[in-house]
Design a protein around this motif. Structure first.
Motif, short mmCIF file in Angstrom:
data_model
loop_
_atom_site.label_atom_id
_atom_site.label_comp_id
_atom_site.label_asym_id
_atom_site.label_seq_id
_atom_site.Cartn_x
_atom_site.Cartn_y
_atom_site.Cartn_z
N VAL A 187 0.86 -1.18 0.00
CA VAL A 187 0.00 0.00 0.00
C VAL A 187 0.90 1.23 0.00
O VAL A 187 1.72 1.41 0.90
CB VAL A 187 -0.93 0.00 1.22
CG1 VAL A 187 -1.82 1.24 1.21
CG2 VAL A 187 -1.78 -1.27 1.24
N LYS A 188 0.74 2.07 -1.01
CA LYS A 188 1.62 3.22 -1.17
C LYS A 188 1.16 4.38 -0.29
O LYS A 188 -0.03 4.70 -0.23
CB LYS A 188 1.65 3.67 -2.63
CG LYS A 188 2.58 4.85 -2.90
CD LYS A 188 2.68 5.15 -4.37
CE LYS A 188 3.56 6.36 -4.63
NZ LYS A 188 4.92 6.21 -4.11
N VAL A 189 2.10 5.02 0.38
CA VAL A 189 1.81 6.23 1.14
C VAL A 189 1.95 7.43 0.19
O VAL A 189 3.04 7.71 -0.31
CB VAL A 189 2.77 6.39 2.33
CG1 VAL A 189 2.47 7.69 3.08
CG2 VAL A 189 2.64 5.20 3.28
N LEU A 190 0.86 8.11 -0.05
CA LEU A 190 0.86 9.28 -0.93
C LEU A 190 1.21 10.56 -0.19
O LEU A 190 1.85 11.45 -0.74
CB LEU A 190 -0.52 9.45 -1.59
CG LEU A 190 -0.99 8.33 -2.51
CD1 LEU A 190 -2.40 8.63 -3.00
CD2 LEU A 190 -0.04 8.16 -3.68
N ALA A 191 0.78 10.67 1.05
CA ALA A 191 1.05 11.86 1.86
C ALA A 191 0.89 11.52 3.33
O ALA A 191 0.07 10.68 3.70
CB ALA A 191 0.12 13.01 1.48
N SER A 192 1.68 12.19 4.15
CA SER A 192 1.64 12.01 5.60
C SER A 192 2.01 13.35 6.22
O SER A 192 3.15 13.77 6.14
CB SER A 192 2.62 10.91 6.02
OG SER A 192 2.74 10.83 7.43
N THR A 193 1.03 14.02 6.81
CA THR A 193 1.26 15.38 7.28
C THR A 193 0.93 15.54 8.75
O THR A 193 0.08 14.83 9.30
CB THR A 193 0.42 16.41 6.48
OG1 THR A 193 -0.97 16.16 6.70
CG2 THR A 193 0.72 16.33 5.00
N LEU A 194 1.60 16.47 9.37
CA LEU A 194 1.36 16.84 10.77
C LEU A 194 1.37 18.35 10.89
O LEU A 194 2.28 19.00 10.41
CB LEU A 194 2.44 16.25 11.68
CG LEU A 194 2.45 16.73 13.13
CD1 LEU A 194 1.20 16.27 13.86
CD2 LEU A 194 3.70 16.24 13.85
N VAL A 195 0.34 18.90 11.50
CA VAL A 195 0.29 20.33 11.81
C VAL A 195 0.10 20.48 13.32
O VAL A 195 -0.75 19.83 13.91
CB VAL A 195 -0.85 21.03 11.04
CG1 VAL A 195 -1.06 22.44 11.56
CG2 VAL A 195 -0.54 21.06 9.55
N GLN A 196 0.93 21.34 13.90
CA GLN A 196 0.89 21.57 15.35
C GLN A 196 0.60 23.05 15.63
O GLN A 196 1.52 23.86 15.71
CB GLN A 196 2.23 21.14 15.96
CG GLN A 196 2.51 19.65 15.79
CD GLN A 196 3.86 19.24 16.34
OE1 GLN A 196 4.90 19.66 15.83
NE2 GLN A 196 3.85 18.43 17.39
N PRO A 197 -0.67 23.41 15.76
CA PRO A 197 -1.02 24.80 16.03
C PRO A 197 -0.41 25.29 17.35
O PRO A 197 -0.22 24.51 18.29
CB PRO A 197 -2.55 24.77 16.12
CG PRO A 197 -2.94 23.55 15.36
CD PRO A 197 -1.86 22.56 15.63
N THR A 198 -0.13 26.56 17.41
CA THR A 198 0.49 27.13 18.61
C THR A 198 -0.58 27.49 19.63
O THR A 198 -0.78 28.65 19.99
CB THR A 198 1.33 28.37 18.25
OG1 THR A 198 0.51 29.27 17.47
CG2 THR A 198 2.54 27.98 17.45
N VAL A 199 -1.29 26.47 20.09
CA VAL A 199 -2.23 26.61 21.20
C VAL A 199 -1.93 25.46 22.15
O VAL A 199 -1.70 24.33 21.73
CB VAL A 199 -3.70 26.58 20.71
CG1 VAL A 199 -3.98 25.34 19.89
CG2 VAL A 199 -4.67 26.67 21.89
N SER A 200 -1.89 25.72 23.43
CA SER A 200 -1.49 24.70 24.38
C SER A 200 -2.60 23.67 24.59
O SER A 200 -3.78 23.98 24.48
CB SER A 200 -1.15 25.34 25.73
OG SER A 200 -2.33 25.79 26.37
#
Length: 392
Positions: free
Chosen positions: A241-254
């Protein structure tokens, strides 16, 4: 106010998932969580047809995984004396972004076969409340006033949405009914019986306006996937199974303030940004998605993500659900195993395992036909991750 994010995603070129496994869904297991993790790891390796001693990389999230069983302990159990280990984020977001971390290790030659694992024992510990109670502000400013526990946290988001977009209650009900139907088809779910509309409407209110079946199950369990390069994947037992995209976003809120001080209760932190980056990285759009495994800790969190992920505009999710269709034979099938609302709640590794099974043609009675792209989302509040998968 300008929102600032830490962005993590690079074009995926050479990462393949070749094995996946999950322990059977259960509220309280007769095994400790470290044994469940190793059961899942060995199950994923068996699925791939890869020997334990060939694994030279181990990944988990940075919070729950190490508490269940540290990566070094998993590595020791596998028996390779030279092992690269890594971790990222927390829970669902960490799970969805793990393949990008694997990409870095594979491309740099630090590892050639990588196992990601995730395990938890929320059922044995009577729920996930302790995870949030560890934040210092909560014992002083929230718990004394009754603002504690996940249903209470998500109730204001549901209240805001229903106030802003009247009539959306039907969409929440549809989400619960679809996930229940999918779980009954899949078999082995924690909530195996198919939910009726009357049962949904007459269920007790847990935190207004969320009823019992708007809330996910609580589980003990573990899941794992095996990742490697294209060349190695060709020799594996299952369909890569091919991984097309893998993203992480970490907003600056605690994490302490995300449920009480976040200014926008109509969008989940980081979700739209993570989605945009994932589709951009893969050269795709939401219209290309064949099915989605959406983080459904509550029906309202799932509803919001239809909009945040770009499937429709703000306030349009109820109409999208009705017109597009999200059932097994709808235009966008979701949570084909029943999701957190009915099957199991392992913060998303169970969603990933189901998506991999779909592409392997091994999803049993949940198997979809003619699928090309699968989306899996991971919510960690405030972090958010998106994973896009496809066939070779």
């Amino acid at each position: 106010m300008v929102k600032r994010y830490r962005r993590m995603s690079v074009e995926m070129k050479n990462v393949y998932i070749v094995g996946a496994a999950q322990t059977p869904p259960v509220r309280v297991s007769d095994k400790p969580v470290d044994e469940l993790v190793m059961d899942a790891v060995y199950g994923a390796l068996e699925d791939a047809g890869i020997a334990a001693e060939e694994v030279d990389g181990v990944i988990t999230d940075l919070v729950y995984g190490p508490r269940a069983i540290p990566a070094q302990q998993v590595a020791a159990n596998l028996g390779n004396p030279s092992m690269w280990t890594g971790g990222r984020s927390i829970g669902g977001a960490g799970i969805m972004s793990a393949p990008d971390l694997a990409r870095q290790a594979l491309e740099s030659g630090l590892a050639t076969v990588i196992v990601f694992y995730y395990g938890m024992d929320n059922g044995s510990r009577n729920g996930p409340y302790a995870n949030h109670n560890r934040y210092q502000a909560k014992p002083y400013f929230e718990r004394p006033y009754g603002f504690t526990g996940q249903p209470v946290y998500f109730a204001p988001w549901a209240t805001r949405y229903l106030h802003t977009f009247p009539g959306a209650e039907a969409a929440l009900e549809e989400l619960a009914l679809v996930c229940s139907e999918n779980a009954s088809r899949k078999g082995g779910a924690q909530r195996p019986a198919r939910l009726t509309a009357d049962e949904y409407r007459t269920a007790p209110v847990i935190a207004t306006p969320l009823r019992l079946r708007d809330c996910c199950v609580i589980s003990d369990g573990a899941g794992a996937i095996v990742m490697t390069t294209r060349d190695r994947a060709r020799d594996c037992r299952t369909t890569p199974v091919k991984v097309l995209a893998s993203t992480l976003v970490q907003p600056t809120v605690s994490p302490e303030s995300v449920f009480t001080q976040y200014g926008d209760l109509l969008s989940l932190p980081g979700a739209s940004e993570a989605s945009r980056k994932a589709f951009s990285s893969a050269g795709l759009s939401p219209k290309d998605v064949s099915f989605a495994q959406i983080y459904d800790c509550f029906t309202i969190s799932c509803l919001l993500q239809f909009e945040d992920l770009g499937f429709c505009g703000k306030g349009e999710a109820p109409d999208f659900i009705k017109s597009k269709g999200i059932s097994f034979r709808g235009g966008l099938p979701i949570n084909t195993h029943g999701g957190f609302l009915a099957y199991s709640y392992l913060l998303g590794v169970d969603h990933v395992v189901e998506a991999v099974r779909q592409f392997q043609g091994a999803a049993g009675k949940s198997q979809l036909e003619n699928i090309e792209v699968g989306l899996i989302s991971g919510l960690s509040m405030p972090d958010y991750g998106v994973l896009l998968l496809s066939k070779e």
